[in-house]
Design a protein around this motif. Structure first.
Motif, short mmCIF file in Angstrom:
data_model
loop_
_atom_site.label_atom_id
_atom_site.label_comp_id
_atom_site.label_asym_id
_atom_site.label_seq_id
_atom_site.Cartn_x
_atom_site.Cartn_y
_atom_site.Cartn_z
N SER A 1 0.96 -1.37 -0.19
CA SER A 1 0.06 0.18 -0.23
C SER A 1 0.60 1.23 0.01
O SER A 1 0.81 2.59 -0.32
CB SER A 1 -0.37 0.33 0.93
OG SER A 1 -0.33 0.04 2.32
N ALA B 1 -5.25 -5.60 0.82
CA ALA B 1 -5.05 -6.28 1.19
C ALA B 1 -4.05 -7.03 2.00
O ALA B 1 -3.07 -6.06 2.74
CB ALA B 1 -5.03 -8.00 -0.50
N ALA B 2 -3.45 -8.38 2.98
CA ALA B 2 -2.77 -8.64 3.94
C ALA B 2 -1.13 -8.15 2.72
O ALA B 2 -1.17 -8.35 1.32
CB ALA B 2 -2.51 -10.04 4.39
N GLU B 3 -0.10 -7.20 3.47
CA GLU B 3 0.41 -6.61 2.83
C GLU B 3 2.21 -7.34 3.61
O GLU B 3 2.36 -7.51 5.37
CB GLU B 3 0.83 -5.64 2.50
CG GLU B 3 0.47 -4.56 3.22
CD GLU B 3 0.32 -3.18 2.47
OE1 GLU B 3 1.39 -2.57 2.46
OE2 GLU B 3 -0.83 -2.77 3.52
N THR C 1 3.38 -10.60 6.90
CA THR C 1 2.21 -10.04 6.47
C THR C 1 1.36 -9.80 7.48
O THR C 1 1.05 -10.78 8.46
CB THR C 1 2.02 -11.66 5.60
OG1 THR C 1 2.61 -12.23 4.99
CG2 THR C 1 1.25 -10.82 4.80
N PHE D 1 -2.29 -7.01 8.83
CA PHE D 1 -3.12 -6.43 7.55
C PHE D 1 -4.37 -4.91 8.57
O PHE D 1 -4.02 -5.57 10.02
CB PHE D 1 -4.29 -6.95 6.75
CG PHE D 1 -4.80 -8.02 7.78
CD1 PHE D 1 -5.71 -7.95 8.41
CD2 PHE D 1 -4.38 -9.22 8.08
CE1 PHE D 1 -6.53 -8.76 9.30
CE2 PHE D 1 -4.91 -10.44 9.16
CZ PHE D 1 -5.79 -10.22 9.13
N THR E 1 -6.92 -3.85 11.36
CA THR E 1 -7.76 -4.13 11.66
C THR E 1 -8.94 -2.99 11.86
O THR E 1 -10.10 -3.16 12.44
CB THR E 1 -8.13 -5.50 12.27
OG1 THR E 1 -7.34 -4.84 13.76
CG2 THR E 1 -7.24 -6.61 11.80
N VAL F 1 -2.97 -3.10 13.97
CA VAL F 1 -2.65 -4.01 12.97
C VAL F 1 -2.62 -5.13 13.24
O VAL F 1 -1.35 -5.49 14.25
CB VAL F 1 -0.79 -3.43 12.29
CG1 VAL F 1 -0.01 -4.16 10.80
CG2 VAL F 1 -0.93 -2.18 11.65
N SER G 1 -1.15 -11.61 10.07
CA SER G 1 -1.78 -13.02 9.43
C SER G 1 -1.19 -13.89 9.82
O SER G 1 -1.66 -15.05 10.09
CB SER G 1 -1.94 -12.27 8.41
OG SER G 1 -0.70 -12.73 7.77
#
Lengths: 112, 135
Positions: B15, B77-79, B100, B102, B104, B123, B126
């Motif tokens: 992102s 998306a997760a990054e 990884t 994402f 919330t 954050v 994941s």
């Protein structure tokens, strides 16, 4: 590779290099990079940000740099990846917000 | 010598979200304790660790820049997220906590007189983040 940028009227000579992403893990007893698709950007040896190994991923700096330096980073990343980054990002230099010219409204006015 | 968090940073690889951070919260990880007490147990209950741990999450606080065009990536998306620790004297590569992750949650700034606008984000890793020592 050595790059030059004009920062506040001074010619700044920078060495922009790319290293593996520093995060590592152990695979078959060997320490290997955790992320193969990212690189650490160093400016004069100091970690400055991250970019992808291929075009199309953003460049994300971890501290603000002058625009002229960012331009050299952009050129260096393009040369390294062979294409353009999707975006060039850095934290806002909030110090510069104090220098915004708000126009005449800030000036003292004589009462009519 | 003990060091402060000054100069720590965080990078979102896809992102590209950046901000001026005032706090990068620590990651809390947990695992359950599974009770294995049986009828022969005497005295205290007994436990064993759960097979899996909760990868954890952390919070961010940052100056809200109304000129920024990149907003906290709550819909992304997760990054790959990399927290870079301060560089200790003698190190050329700072320690990192990366994995990884994402968002919330995001909270925008309170708009009041006499206070700097700040945003907050939560954050979620994941999986489990990987800590790599500085060198």
């Amino acid at each position: 590779m050595v790059w030059r940028a004009d920062v506040h009227g001074r010619q700044l000579i920078m060495e922009i290099t790319f290293d593996d992403h520093p995060a590592r893990h152990i695979v078959h007893g060997e320490s290997v990079p955790l992320f193969d698709d990212l690189r650490l950007i160093r400016i004069n040896g100091i970690g400055a940000g991250y970019c992808g190994v291929a075009p199309g991923l953003p460049v994300t700096m971890i501290r603000p740099y002058p625009l002229s330096v960012m331009e050299e980073v952009r050129v260096a990343v393009e040369a390294y990846t062979g294409g353009s980054a999707s975006s060039l990002n850095q934290p806002p230099d909030l110090g510069s917000l104090e220098e915004i010219d708000y126009g005449d409204d800030d000036e003292e006015r004589d009462e009519p | 010598m003990a060091t402060t968090g000054n100069s720590a940073s965080i990078a979102f690889a896809t992102s590209g979200f950046t901000a001026t951070y005032t706090r990068i919260g620590g990651t809390g990880q947990e695992r359950e304790a599974i009770e294995i007490t049986d009828l022969s147990t005497s005295g205290e209950k007994t436990y064993q660790p759960d097979d899996l741990i909760e990868g954890g999450e952390f919070s961010l606080e940052f100056h809200w820049d109304q000129s920024a065009s990149t907003f906290p990536p709550i819909t992304a998306a997760a990054e790959t997220v990399t927290i870079t620790y301060p560089t200790k004297t003698g190190e050329t590569t700072a320690a990192t906590l990366a994995g990884t992750a994402f968002l919330t949650g995001v909270t925008g700034p309170d708009l009041v007189n006499g206070e700097i606008m700040t945003g907050e984000a939560t954050v979620k890793w994941s999986g489990g983040p990987t800590y790599t020592a500085g060198s």
